[in-house]
Design a protein around this motif. Structure first.
Motif, PDB file in Angstrom:
ATOM      1  N   VAL A   1       0.884  -0.887   0.095  1.00  0.00           N
ATOM      2  CA  VAL A   1      -0.559   0.054  -0.114  1.00  0.00           C
ATOM      3  C   VAL A   1       0.619   1.041  -0.165  1.00  0.00           C
ATOM      4  CG1 VAL A   1      -2.054   1.518   1.440  1.00  0.00           C
ATOM      5  CG2 VAL A   1      -1.999  -1.136   0.468  1.00  0.00           C
ATOM      6  N   ASP A   2       1.643   1.295   0.248  1.00  0.00           N
ATOM      7  CA  ASP A   2       2.801   2.455   0.427  1.00  0.00           C
ATOM      8  C   ASP A   2       3.115   2.597  -0.551  1.00  0.00           C
ATOM      9  OD1 ASP A   2       2.770   2.234   3.706  1.00  0.00           O
ATOM     10  OD2 ASP A   2       4.892   1.570   3.851  1.00  0.00           O
ATOM     11  N   ALA A   3       3.713   1.686  -1.219  1.00  0.00           N
ATOM     12  CA  ALA A   3       4.175   1.938  -2.672  1.00  0.00           C
ATOM     13  C   ALA A   3       3.072   2.730  -3.672  1.00  0.00           C
ATOM     14  CB  ALA A   3       4.193   0.211  -3.194  1.00  0.00           C
ATOM     15  N   LEU A   4       1.682   2.643  -3.281  1.00  0.00           N
ATOM     16  CA  LEU A   4       0.746   3.201  -4.212  1.00  0.00           C
ATOM     17  C   LEU A   4       0.681   3.985  -3.112  1.00  0.00           C
ATOM     18  CD1 LEU A   4      -1.559  -0.247  -4.216  1.00  0.00           C
ATOM     19  CD2 LEU A   4      -0.227   0.989  -6.385  1.00  0.00           C
ATOM     20  N   GLY A   5       1.525   4.437  -2.425  1.00  0.00           N
ATOM     21  CA  GLY A   5       0.910   6.182  -1.890  1.00  0.00           C
ATOM     22  C   GLY A   5       0.310   5.824  -0.635  1.00  0.00           C
TER      23      GLY A   5
END
Length: 289
Positions: free
Chosen positions: A264-268
């Motif tokens: 989820v972090d990688a999606l912003g």
């Protein structure tokens, strides 16, 4: 992520402990949600207002104007029951887990602790019987036939649940982490994402179960599409309330959540979840025996 009604051919998250085990026999999983009752009540989404309105409008009330008596089977913490109560219904919930029932009572609901199979109505009947996210836990030898006996003339049975599959960028890391952390889990061989039509087929089979009783008019299939945005923390709050994770020990659970959190972090730090709430609904036949 969702569950399927009776007769599913896939391996739904909360139901399949082994290929030969029917969901209603998987009591350890069925009764595991109460361990996270507060989180379940906080993180699980409500149902579309349109679904609630359609249940109320399609359920003939008794002599008291604008009051519909509803039995909520497997009410859990009362998410659907509170929505129906807010719509003017008089709701009685039943749930086999005393922890879930206690929280629902604390929210102002009437709840009796029992499985649907064992619950004694003591002569009570209802305008509507509703089952949200719980039909697969009921013995199919009992389910729709008992619901028919509990309904008043023209009363309505409605079975419903959410279909929610996270985007592949979130679902695939979750599936990979789960297989790595819990390699022997019967949930581990499920695909990362499953098509909506798989779930529609499950609700179609539920309609077949209802038809087989001979007590109901032709079942209707309802569908409500909507979206909900999740931050990383919100999604990680919901995940432990899903059946594949409710029984995990803290260390493996944390490993799975760490992998999902990184995705989820990688999606912003947030993503939008498309939801579809499916329902099968049928009114008692006017000439039902």
């Amino acid at each position: 992520m969702p569950t399927l009604p009776h007769g599913q051919q896939g391996r739904p998250e909360q139901a399949q402990l082994a290929a030969s085990v029917q969901p209603h026999r998987a009591r350890q999983v069925a009764e595991s949600f109460g361990a996270e009752a507060q989180r379940y009540d906080r993180a699980r989404p409500p149902y579309p207002d349109e679904l609630v309105a359609r249940i109320v409008a399609g359920s003939p009330g008794p002599d008291v104007p604008d009051v519909v008596d509803v039995l909520d089977v497997g009410c859990g913490t009362g998410i659907a029951a509170r929505q129906l109560q807010a719509a003017g219904c008089a709701v009685l919930g039943i749930d086999p887990d005393p922890r879930m029932a206690a929280l629902a009572r604390a929210r102002g609901l009437r709840v009796e602790v029992a499985t649907f199979e064992d619950w004694e109505p003591a002569g009570r009947t209802f305008d509507a019987v509703v089952v949200g996210q719980a039909w697969h836990w009921v013995d199919p030898a009992v389910d729709a036939a008992k619901a028919a006996r509990l309904l008043r003339p023209k009363g309505r049975l409605t079975i419903f649940g959410h279909v929610f599959e996270p985007p592949a960028e979130v679902a695939e890391p979750f599936a990979a982490a789960f297989r790595r952390v819990v390699p022997d889990s019967p949930f581990g061989d499920r695909p990362a994402r499953r098509p909506l039509e798989l779930y529609r087929a499950g609700y179609a089979r539920t309609a077949d179960d209802i038809r087989a009783t001979g007590r109901f008019a032709e079942p209707e299939q309802w569908s409500f599409a909507w979206e909900r945005s999740y931050t990383r923390d919100q999604w990680l709050d919901l995940l432990p309330t899903t059946g594949g994770l409710t029984g995990l020990r803290p260390a493996p659970l944390a490993e799975v959540l760490d992998a999902v959190g990184a995705a989820v972090d990688a999606l912003g730090g947030r993503f939008t979840m498309p939801y579809t709430t499916l329902a099968t609904s049928a009114a008692l036949r006017t000439d039902a025996p």
